[in-house]
Scaffold this motif. Structure first.
Motif, mmCIF file in Angstrom:
data_model
loop_
_atom_site.group_PDB
_atom_site.id
_atom_site.type_symbol
_atom_site.label_atom_id
_atom_site.label_comp_id
_atom_site.label_asym_id
_atom_site.label_seq_id
_atom_site.Cartn_x
_atom_site.Cartn_y
_atom_site.Cartn_z
ATOM 1 N N THR A 111 55.701 62.351 50.282
ATOM 2 C CA THR A 111 55.232 61.051 50.078
ATOM 3 C C THR A 111 53.980 60.917 49.296
ATOM 4 O O THR A 111 53.202 61.723 49.509
ATOM 5 N N HIS A 113 51.081 58.913 47.641
ATOM 6 C CA HIS A 113 50.221 57.748 47.917
ATOM 7 C C HIS A 113 49.368 57.254 46.793
ATOM 8 O O HIS A 113 48.445 58.135 46.451
ATOM 9 N N THR A 116 45.242 51.938 45.643
ATOM 10 C CA THR A 116 45.585 50.538 45.476
ATOM 11 C C THR A 116 45.127 49.999 44.385
ATOM 12 O O THR A 116 43.772 50.116 43.932
#
Length: 169
Positions: A111, A113, A116
């Protein structure tokens, strides 16, 4: 946010950006397994020419399109295109970089990440605070003496204005 807007000019003199809460990218899956490798480039050029002729319905769609092209059982090509109002070359490279990070993660069963991103509305608010007259004056001074556009190696013939050497204000 940057990959979800459409654009509208119907609300006055200024273009308005409408960021949709949810949108699906325009994705086309093409099967070119029947083509020989020598036919890939002409097929891609025809695909892109068709898109150029069609353009983007800026008020009805996000001006961003994806194509996944299957070339063989285990070989794919990937093309994305966008209107420059959505992404410039610098931002486009950021999208490509994130795409490959996620792709590599998926290949490795991991996964990924991603950080943001800053809010796009904050970027637009920053742009709207700029002193346009000062910016215009700066660039007029920087570009003083330029008589015509710099020639770039494009596949298309120059427009009449480019061929005549005129510079738009």
């Amino acid at each position: 946010d940057v990959l979800r807007p459409s654009f509208c000019w119907d609300l006055g003199e200024r273009m308005v950006q409408i960021v949709h809460r949810r949108t699906e990218p325009a994705l086309r899956v093409l099967d070119w397994r029947h083509l020989s490798p020598a036919e890939y480039e002409p097929a891609l050029q025809a695909e892109l020419e068709q898109e150029l002729q069609h353009g983007f319905a800026m008020d009805k769609e996000v001006p961003f399109r994806l194509r996944l092209i299957q070339l063989a059982a285990d070989r794919f090509g990937f093309v994305f295109s966008n209107h420059h109002v959505l992404l410039d070359a610098w931002c486009r490279m950021g999208v490509v970089d994130e795409f490959f990070k996620v792709y590599q993660g998926l290949l490795g069963g991991q996964t990924v990440h991603l950080p943001t991103p800053p809010r796009y509305r904050d970027f637009i608010a920053c742009l709207q605070r700029w002193d346009r007259d000062a910016s215009r004056g700066f660039w007029r001074q920087e570009l003083a003496g330029f008589e015509r556009p710099t020639a770039l190696p494009f596949d298309r013939a120059p427009s009449r204005e480019q061929a005549q050497g005129s510079v738009a204000d």
